[in-house]
Motif scaffolding. Structure first.
Motif, PDB file in Angstrom:
ATOM      1  N   SER A  63       0.825  -1.214   0.000  1.00  0.00           N
ATOM      2  CA  SER A  63       0.000   0.000   0.000  1.00  0.00           C
ATOM      3  C   SER A  63       0.858   1.263   0.000  1.00  0.00           C
ATOM      4  O   SER A  63       0.464   2.293  -0.557  1.00  0.00           O
ATOM      5  N   GLU A  64       2.027   1.187   0.616  1.00  0.00           N
ATOM      6  CA  GLU A  64       2.925   2.347   0.651  1.00  0.00           C
ATOM      7  C   GLU A  64       3.729   2.487  -0.629  1.00  0.00           C
ATOM      8  O   GLU A  64       4.154   3.590  -0.981  1.00  0.00           O
ATOM      9  N   THR A  72      -5.627  -7.335  -2.491  1.00  0.00           N
ATOM     10  CA  THR A  72      -6.449  -8.387  -1.880  1.00  0.00           C
ATOM     11  C   THR A  72      -5.562  -9.291  -1.036  1.00  0.00           C
ATOM     12  O   THR A  72      -4.625  -9.896  -1.560  1.00  0.00           O
ATOM     13  N   GLY A  73      -5.854  -9.375   0.249  1.00  0.00           N
ATOM     14  CA  GLY A  73      -5.095 -10.233   1.151  1.00  0.00           C
ATOM     15  C   GLY A  73      -5.904 -11.434   1.575  1.00  0.00           C
ATOM     16  O   GLY A  73      -7.070 -11.310   1.943  1.00  0.00           O
ATOM     17  N   ASN A  90      -9.398  -2.994   8.625  1.00  0.00           N
ATOM     18  CA  ASN A  90      -9.733  -1.609   8.942  1.00  0.00           C
ATOM     19  C   ASN A  90      -8.517  -0.707   8.727  1.00  0.00           C
ATOM     20  O   ASN A  90      -8.595   0.355   8.099  1.00  0.00           O
ATOM     21  N   MET A  91      -7.366  -1.146   9.236  1.00  0.00           N
ATOM     22  CA  MET A  91      -6.151  -0.348   9.093  1.00  0.00           C
ATOM     23  C   MET A  91      -5.655  -0.330   7.654  1.00  0.00           C
ATOM     24  O   MET A  91      -5.156   0.691   7.168  1.00  0.00           O
ATOM     25  N   MET A  92      -5.811  -1.461   6.947  1.00  0.00           N
ATOM     26  CA  MET A  92      -5.377  -1.497   5.557  1.00  0.00           C
ATOM     27  C   MET A  92      -6.182  -0.520   4.703  1.00  0.00           C
ATOM     28  O   MET A  92      -5.633   0.115   3.797  1.00  0.00           O
ATOM     29  N   GLN A  93      -7.479  -0.373   4.977  1.00  0.00           N
ATOM     30  CA  GLN A  93      -8.275   0.618   4.253  1.00  0.00           C
ATOM     31  C   GLN A  93      -7.748   2.027   4.535  1.00  0.00           C
ATOM     32  O   GLN A  93      -7.639   2.857   3.631  1.00  0.00           O
ATOM     33  N   ALA A  94      -7.426   2.289   5.787  1.00  0.00           N
ATOM     34  CA  ALA A  94      -6.900   3.608   6.154  1.00  0.00           C
ATOM     35  C   ALA A  94      -5.532   3.857   5.520  1.00  0.00           C
ATOM     36  O   ALA A  94      -5.241   4.955   5.029  1.00  0.00           O
ATOM     37  N   ARG A  99      -8.300   0.803  -0.724  1.00  0.00           N
ATOM     38  CA  ARG A  99      -7.939  -0.085  -1.835  1.00  0.00           C
ATOM     39  C   ARG A  99      -7.891  -1.552  -1.431  1.00  0.00           C
ATOM     40  O   ARG A  99      -7.565  -2.414  -2.249  1.00  0.00           O
ATOM     41  N   PHE A 100      -8.222  -1.876  -0.186  1.00  0.00           N
ATOM     42  CA  PHE A 100      -8.025  -3.233   0.323  1.00  0.00           C
ATOM     43  C   PHE A 100      -9.270  -4.096   0.156  1.00  0.00           C
ATOM     44  O   PHE A 100     -10.400  -3.607   0.251  1.00  0.00           O
ATOM     45  N   ARG A 101      -9.054  -5.395  -0.098  1.00  0.00           N
ATOM     46  CA  ARG A 101     -10.128  -6.381  -0.138  1.00  0.00           C
ATOM     47  C   ARG A 101      -9.693  -7.570   0.704  1.00  0.00           C
ATOM     48  O   ARG A 101      -8.540  -8.001   0.638  1.00  0.00           O
TER      49      ARG A 101
END
Length: 358
Positions: A63-64, A72-73, A90-94, A99-101
């Motif tokens: 993400s960085e 997608t994880g 929750n944190m991955m969305q932030a 962009r997270f699924r």
């Protein structure tokens, strides 16, 4: 400057695994994600393999390193407390800007037993999904059931953006029905043919409708082994060697063959091969590399390769991939080849997508 023909459809409809199979250097996954975004793919998919492929860590790094590609994880639902899984997503969305699924996989039951972990049953998974969604909604959850006893769990700080879609990997009718009933999407297994995609899509969307959901709201993702312009020995490992790790598994291989309407007698030949028979139930994926399974892979009928994978020139692969979209897949996960080797294939995919008016 106008967008190249087919580029938007490529981003919307195609993604790739990063770090497929066993891994020695996980940092390579970041490079693969950067390259996947550069060539125009729309998603990177991360599987879970304990040691050097932890999806929560790798997803954060990706993400960085990227700015727009979806991430997608994959997680085994019974390996983490539901609060931990909900918090990671929750944190991955932030971190990623929504962009997270989140994807759940059932894993091979024998493997979970080896780990001493509870099997990922439908009942456990349904409860986990319900708890996670309630946590994302800001609820304090008081739960006692098959997952354990959680008197008062809550996400203290909730991301204000969208909640991640929940995807489930499915092969057989029961798991496909589960996805239609409970999930936002379903990932079909490698070597499901176009006919298998049609059959699977029908099962998923019928289940969604019976559950009172919009059938078209459940997205169909298809995982396809691609081997464009590879030397014969590498193609054999990527396609046939990898295929054996699926077909030799009791249950898994049978369900793929059933959904496609293929001949089950081939599975008996695979499982009787000395390399597989000597494993005594241990998954071949844990014992051999793909290259070491090439000889077993010679048992597979050419029809299975032609219908279940995308092999040949980049143009031939692109045309074959279009048949899965025509059969009902909303998005395709390219598997088996690295993003650094996909440049010609991506060009041919944009051509084929533009030709379809997409």
């Amino acid at each position: 400057m106008s967008e190249e023909a087919g580029a938007r459809a490529l981003f919307d409809k195609f993604g790739t695994y990063i770090l497929p199979g066993r891994v020695n250097d996980p940092r390579r996954g970041i490079e693969e994600a950067i390259e996947a975004e550069r060539i125009g793919l729309g998603c990177v998919w991360i599987s879970e393999r304990y040691a050097l492929k932890e999806p929560a860590v790798l997803a954060g790094a990706v993400s960085e390193a990227t700015s727009k590609i979806r991430i997608t994880g994959t997680f085994y639902a019974t390996m983490r407390h539901p609060l931990v899984t909900a918090s990671v997503a929750n944190m991955m969305q932030a971190m990623s800007g929504d962009r997270f699924r989140l994807m759940f996989a059932r894993a091979v039951p024998a493997y979970m037993k080896m780990l001493g972990a509870p099997a990922v049953t439908m009942e456990r998974l349904a409860d986990a999904i319900s708890i996670i969604r309630r946590l994302w909604a800001g609820e304090t959850v008081n739960y006692e059931g098959i997952l354990g006893k959680f008197p008062a769990i809550k996400l203290t700080d909730k991301h204000d953006g969208s909640t991640p879609p929940i995807i489930f990997t499915a092969i057989g009718p029961k798991s496909l029905e589960f996805a239609g009933t409970h999930c936002d999407g379903v990932l079909l297994h490698p070597f499901v043919s176009p006919d298998g995609v049609r059959n699977s899509t029908r099962i998923v969307r019928d289940a969604a409708e019976k559950a009172g959901r919009d059938p078209m709201s459940v997205r169909i993702y298809h995982n396809i082994i691609v081997a464009p312009d590879l030397p014969p020995e590498e193609e054999a490992a990527v396609v046939r060697g990898r295929a054996i790790t699926y077909f030799e598994l009791p249950g898994f291989g049978d369900m793929i063959v059933d959904i496609n309407g293929w001949d089950k007698a081939v599975l008996d030949q695979i499982r009787a091969h000395p390399q597989i028979a000597s494993l005594n139930g241990k998954p071949a994926d844990q014992a051999y590399t793909r290259q070491e399974l090439v000889e077993v892979g010679k048992i597979l009928p050419q029809k299975w390769i032609d219908e279940g994978a995308a092999v040949g020139t980049a143009a031939q692969c692109a045309d074959q991939l279009m048949t899965y979209l025509d059969a009902g897949a909303d998005e395709i996960l390219l598997h088996g080849s690295s993003p650094k080797d996909m440049g010609p294939l991506v060009g041919e995919l944009k051509r084929a997508l533009a030709a379809k008016g997409l």
